[in-house]
Design an enzyme around this catalytic site. Structure first.
Site, PDB file in Angstrom:
ATOM      1  N   LYS A 124      27.241   0.377 -11.267  1.00  0.00           N
ATOM      2  CA  LYS A 124      26.441  -0.454 -12.174  1.00  0.00           C
ATOM      3  C   LYS A 124      26.601  -1.895 -11.729  1.00  0.00           C
ATOM      4  O   LYS A 124      27.589  -2.258 -11.069  1.00  0.00           O
ATOM      5  CB  LYS A 124      26.924  -0.293 -13.617  1.00  0.00           C
ATOM      6  CG  LYS A 124      25.833  -0.463 -14.657  1.00  0.00           C
ATOM      7  CD  LYS A 124      24.913   0.736 -14.730  1.00  0.00           C
ATOM      8  CE  LYS A 124      23.859   0.554 -15.815  1.00  0.00           C
ATOM      9  NZ  LYS A 124      22.999   1.741 -15.937  1.00  0.00           N
ATOM     10  N   ASP A 164      17.706  -1.677 -15.425  1.00  0.00           N
ATOM     11  CA  ASP A 164      18.422  -1.466 -16.684  1.00  0.00           C
ATOM     12  C   ASP A 164      17.883  -2.534 -17.628  1.00  0.00           C
ATOM     13  O   ASP A 164      16.781  -3.055 -17.404  1.00  0.00           O
ATOM     14  CB  ASP A 164      19.943  -1.567 -16.459  1.00  0.00           C
ATOM     15  CG  ASP A 164      20.751  -1.047 -17.651  1.00  0.00           C
ATOM     16  OD1 ASP A 164      21.266  -1.871 -18.407  1.00  0.00           O
ATOM     17  OD2 ASP A 164      20.851   0.185 -17.820  1.00  0.00           O
TER      18      ASP A 164
END
Length: 444
Positions: A124, A164
């Site tokens: 991430k 995201d």
């Protein structure tokens, strides 16, 4: 392995990282028994190697705003685990981004990706830059500056980022263009790309669609039809939009939508026409959800979340820890029968316990929102083979992946009384796959 002892050691080593510790705690307490069935795992200290990221990359991002002023933000990439495939996970552009949030997201992503059965590790990244209120030119300059720092650490067989919160098709396009310029290579380095340059059909819809496919499977375990059920949805971005679209297609009635300023409640339901308005408002005009309430003359609660409203089902699709113990108790009191997470870790530990104690059908995001990364994996496959699959083919593959994830959750999560503990099922299924790969590859 004693989960509480491991968590305490991690707290001492990584203080002031509450989201990361929360995510690790929730996983370890559910996999402890399974872990201890394998003495060789403990001999190899597998648990700490699984909890601590392979590496964390941090860098400064300098960019110039429309007034000619130089702005500075922080950029991050947490490469957590690549035992089963290249690192894979989104980029988040939001003021709240920090080490703790990205470490928790990368940790969760590792298990989520394993659940899809596709060859993808967990990662991430992102920045404390927020696109909100910025011009297209400012967003482009920031994305280009961000990629100038990140490009050395990623690649189609190394680490493939995606979008995201705060990173949609626009941002992905700008970053892809800059990577191509820097490397002189046209490769599938990012997923969530536009259809014109390597994106997959169904990718924008995948997280929301997969969320509802999983929900449908959950309800089926109790012979409940989704048709006619009322649903509370939080968020109004990509995940919420396509969750609502698929709910409508299957005959359910979504009642709410939200953003960081508040939520709307529409007792008549958000239909196709109203959903189209939300998509235009959020994706094109980049407006606020209160404008929906003004247009359709419905209830708007500033600063609130929709969990006090009455409905059959709740699906949080906004951000982490948006349902606390008080909100969960209100949902149970109002008769909610199922909670399926479109966002990452939107329910606190207290909320999860309340749902499970009440025997509510509850699924964590690592399983129910895995559809997004699943289709990202399918996009990677199409890019590698220079192929383009039809919408129907991608949707069929997505549906099958979500069915398989549900089956694994049932396999590992069914308790003695018949209640399906989807948290345990998802965690154990993902853990077993990653752990066996790590053991096979030695101490590295």
């Amino acid at each position: 392995m004693k989960a509480t002892e491991v968590v305490e050691r991690l707290k001492q080593r990584f203080p002031n990282e509450p989201e990361y510790i929360q995510a690790v705690s929730q996983v370890l307490e559910t996999i402890e028994d399974e872990y201890n069935r394998h003495p060789d795992f403990d001999q190899a200290n597998l648990i700490e190697r699984l909890c601590i990221p392979d590496r964390i990359i941090k860098f400064r991002v300098n960019w110039v705003d429309d007034k000619g002023n130089v702005q500075t933000n922080m950029g991050f990439r947490v490469q957590h685990n690549n035992s089963i495939g290249p690192y894979k996970g989104g980029l988040r552009f939001h003021a709240s981004v920090n080490d703790s949030i990205l470490k928790f997201l990368a940790f969760e992503q590792t298990f989520k990706n394993a659940l899809t059965t596709l060859p993808m590790g967990g990662a991430k990244g992102g920045s404390d830059f927020s696109p909100r209120g910025k011009s297209n030119a400012e967003v482009m300059r920031f994305c280009q500056a961000f990629m100038r720092e990140l490009w050395n650490y990623i690649g189609p067989d190394c680490d493939v980022p995606a979008g995201d919160i705060g990173v949609g098709g626009r941002e992905v396009g700008y970053m892809f263009g800059q990577y191509k310029k820097l490397t002189n290579q046209f490769v599938g380095i990012l997923t969530g790309k536009s259809q014109e340059f390597g994106g997959s059909l169904i990718r924008p819809e995948a997280t929301g669609y997969g969320n509802v496919y999983f929900l449908k499977n959950m309800l089926k375990t109790r012979n409940i039809d989704i048709k006619g059920k009322t649903v509370l949805v939080s968020g109004s971005g990509n995940v919420a939009q396509y969750t609502i679209e698929k709910l409508l297609e299957l005959g359910a009635k979504p009642l709410t939508c939200s953003d960081s300023d508040g939520y709307i409640y529409d007792p008549d339901g958000i239909d196709e026409e109203k959903l189209a308005y939300i998509m235009e408002l959020k994706n094109i005009e980049r407006g606020r959800i209160r404008e929906y309430a003004e247009k359709y003359n419905v209830k708007y609660v500033a600063g609130g979340r929709p969990w006090s409203e009455k409905a059959d089902i709740a699906t949080p699709c906004a951000t982490q820890n948006e349902i606390n113990g008080e909100a969960a108790a209100e949902l149970v009191k109002n008769g909610v029968i199922a909670v399926t997470e479109g966002a990452n870790m939107p329910s606190t530990p207290e909320a999860i316990k309340i749902f499970q104690d009440a025997k509510v059908l509850y699924c964590p995001g690592k399983a129910s929102n895995a559809g997004g990364v699943a289709v990202s994996g399918l996009e990677m496959s199409q890019n590698s083979g220079r192929l383009k699959w039809s919408r129907e083919e991608v949707d069929e593959r997505l549906h099958q992946i979500m069915d398989d994830i549900h089956a694994n959750c049932v396999k590992y999560g069914t308790e003695a009384d018949g209640y399906i503990n989807y948290v345990k099922g998802a965690n154990v299924a993902g853990f077993i796959k990653v752990a066996k790969a790590m053991m096979a590859q030695g101490i590295i």
